[in-house]
Design a protein around this motif. Structure first.
Motif, mmCIF file in Angstrom:
data_model
loop_
_atom_site.group_PDB
_atom_site.id
_atom_site.type_symbol
_atom_site.label_atom_id
_atom_site.label_comp_id
_atom_site.label_asym_id
_atom_site.label_seq_id
_atom_site.Cartn_x
_atom_site.Cartn_y
_atom_site.Cartn_z
ATOM 1 N N GLY A 39 -2.681 3.118 -12.517
ATOM 2 C CA GLY A 39 -2.309 3.945 -11.377
ATOM 3 C C GLY A 39 -0.958 3.564 -10.777
ATOM 4 O O GLY A 39 -0.168 4.432 -10.426
ATOM 5 N N GLN A 40 -0.702 2.256 -10.691
ATOM 6 C CA GLN A 40 0.539 1.800 -10.087
ATOM 7 C C GLN A 40 1.717 1.906 -11.057
ATOM 8 O O GLN A 40 2.792 2.356 -10.680
ATOM 9 C CB GLN A 40 0.411 0.339 -9.615
ATOM 10 C CG GLN A 40 -0.541 0.163 -8.448
ATOM 11 C CD GLN A 40 -1.997 0.055 -8.881
ATOM 12 O OE1 GLN A 40 -2.397 0.455 -9.971
ATOM 13 N NE2 GLN A 40 -2.828 -0.474 -8.002
ATOM 14 N N CYS A 41 1.527 1.454 -12.293
ATOM 15 C CA CYS A 41 2.643 1.397 -13.258
ATOM 16 C C CYS A 41 3.039 2.759 -13.812
ATOM 17 O O CYS A 41 4.211 2.983 -14.106
ATOM 18 C CB CYS A 41 2.269 0.485 -14.432
ATOM 19 S SG CYS A 41 2.020 -1.247 -13.986
ATOM 20 N N LYS B 75 -2.076 -2.856 -4.915
ATOM 21 C CA LYS B 75 -1.626 -4.243 -4.993
ATOM 22 C C LYS B 75 -1.607 -4.781 -6.411
ATOM 23 O O LYS B 75 -0.832 -5.661 -6.727
ATOM 24 C CB LYS B 75 -2.524 -5.117 -4.128
ATOM 25 C CG LYS B 75 -2.452 -4.767 -2.661
ATOM 26 C CD LYS B 75 -3.392 -5.623 -1.855
ATOM 27 C CE LYS B 75 -3.349 -5.191 -0.394
ATOM 28 N NZ LYS B 75 -4.309 -5.899 0.409
ATOM 29 N N ASP B 76 -2.485 -4.315 -7.256
ATOM 30 C CA ASP B 76 -2.616 -4.805 -8.624
ATOM 31 C C ASP B 76 -2.649 -3.624 -9.579
ATOM 32 O O ASP B 76 -2.705 -2.477 -9.156
ATOM 33 C CB ASP B 76 -3.916 -5.605 -8.787
ATOM 34 C CG ASP B 76 -3.913 -6.884 -7.971
ATOM 35 O OD1 ASP B 76 -2.885 -7.577 -7.969
ATOM 36 O OD2 ASP B 76 -4.954 -7.186 -7.352
ATOM 37 N N CYS B 77 -2.663 -3.942 -10.851
ATOM 38 C CA CYS B 77 -2.812 -2.898 -11.867
ATOM 39 C C CYS B 77 -4.268 -2.442 -11.876
ATOM 40 O O CYS B 77 -5.176 -3.253 -12.059
ATOM 41 C CB CYS B 77 -2.400 -3.440 -13.230
ATOM 42 S SG CYS B 77 -0.645 -3.872 -13.308
ATOM 43 N N ASP B 78 -4.482 -1.155 -11.647
ATOM 44 C CA ASP B 78 -5.829 -0.597 -11.598
ATOM 45 C C ASP B 78 -5.888 0.693 -12.403
ATOM 46 O O ASP B 78 -4.936 1.473 -12.413
ATOM 47 C CB ASP B 78 -6.238 -0.285 -10.150
ATOM 48 C CG ASP B 78 -6.372 -1.533 -9.305
ATOM 49 O OD1 ASP B 78 -7.162 -2.420 -9.687
ATOM 50 O OD2 ASP B 78 -5.687 -1.625 -8.269
ATOM 51 N N LEU B 79 -7.025 0.921 -13.042
ATOM 52 C CA LEU B 79 -7.229 2.116 -13.853
ATOM 53 C C LEU B 79 -7.227 3.366 -12.985
ATOM 54 O O LEU B 79 -7.809 3.390 -11.897
ATOM 55 C CB LEU B 79 -8.565 2.013 -14.598
ATOM 56 C CG LEU B 79 -8.916 3.163 -15.527
ATOM 57 C CD1 LEU B 79 -7.880 3.323 -16.635
ATOM 58 C CD2 LEU B 79 -10.295 2.937 -16.129
ATOM 59 N N ALA B 80 -6.547 4.385 -13.489
ATOM 60 C CA ALA B 80 -6.507 5.672 -12.799
ATOM 61 C C ALA B 80 -6.495 6.787 -13.839
ATOM 62 O O ALA B 80 -6.197 6.564 -15.010
ATOM 63 C CB ALA B 80 -5.267 5.769 -11.913
ATOM 64 N N ILE B 81 -6.842 7.972 -13.391
ATOM 65 C CA ILE B 81 -6.754 9.162 -14.239
ATOM 66 C C ILE B 81 -5.917 10.205 -13.520
ATOM 67 O O ILE B 81 -5.759 10.165 -12.308
ATOM 68 C CB ILE B 81 -8.143 9.758 -14.574
ATOM 69 C CG1 ILE B 81 -8.858 10.233 -13.298
ATOM 70 C CG2 ILE B 81 -8.980 8.774 -15.378
ATOM 71 C CD1 ILE B 81 -10.013 11.163 -13.554
ATOM 72 N N ARG B 82 -5.395 11.137 -14.309
ATOM 73 C CA ARG B 82 -4.722 12.299 -13.753
ATOM 74 C C ARG B 82 -5.573 13.502 -14.129
ATOM 75 O O ARG B 82 -5.780 13.786 -15.307
ATOM 76 C CB ARG B 82 -3.300 12.431 -14.276
ATOM 77 C CG ARG B 82 -2.546 13.562 -13.617
ATOM 78 C CD ARG B 82 -1.049 13.583 -13.901
ATOM 79 N NE ARG B 82 -0.717 13.128 -15.233
ATOM 80 C CZ ARG B 82 0.224 12.212 -15.491
ATOM 81 N NH1 ARG B 82 0.914 11.659 -14.540
ATOM 82 N NH2 ARG B 82 0.479 11.865 -16.731
ATOM 83 N N LEU B 83 -6.065 14.184 -13.106
ATOM 84 C CA LEU B 83 -6.941 15.339 -13.279
ATOM 85 C C LEU B 83 -6.354 16.502 -12.495
ATOM 86 O O LEU B 83 -6.098 16.371 -11.289
ATOM 87 C CB LEU B 83 -8.349 14.994 -12.769
ATOM 88 C CG LEU B 83 -9.403 16.081 -12.787
ATOM 89 C CD1 LEU B 83 -9.696 16.525 -14.224
ATOM 90 C CD2 LEU B 83 -10.685 15.578 -12.141
#
Length: 118
Positions: A44-46, A53-61
């Motif tokens: 989500g962040q990168c 604050k940290d690298c966390d899993l995200a999706i784009r929907l």
């Protein structure tokens, strides 16, 4: 002394394995009564422009990014590898719902990478 060290090592390995994070069993198979969605998945962040604050899993929907609950970025390989979520956007099949602006995943399957034609 050697049997003691072996026992200690075995106890440590067993305890560590018990606390290791494994993907939830609910993630193994999709619910056949619900639609499986094809989404972009990444950090989500990168890669998806979310603040955190940290690298966390995200999706784009549907053009909008959401952090994912129900699985983690590290459950799908090394996020910082060349093909990891912090360096590339991958496709995933998901099921779940958006609650409080987060995607609550009940199923998450990262799809194999596609090779680019030369």
């Amino acid at each position: 002394m050697k049997p003691f060290l072996t026992s200690l090592l075995l106890a440590f390995a067993t305890t560590t394995a018990a606390y290791a994070q494994a993907p939830a069993a609910a993630m193994a198979t999709p619910d056949k009564t619900k639609e499986v969605l094809l989404v972009d998945a990444s950090c989500g962040q990168c890669r998806l422009g979310l603040k955190g604050k940290d690298c966390d899993l995200a999706i784009r929907l549907n053009g909008k990014a959401y952090f994912v609950d129900g699985t983690t970025i590290d459950s799908h390989g090394d996020a910082h590898a060349n093909n990891g979520f912090c360096n590339t956007v991958r496709k995933a099949e998901v099921q779940g719902e958006i609650v409080d602006n987060r995607f609550k995943a009940t199923y998450f399957q990262l799809l194999p990478e596609t090779t680019k034609a030369k």
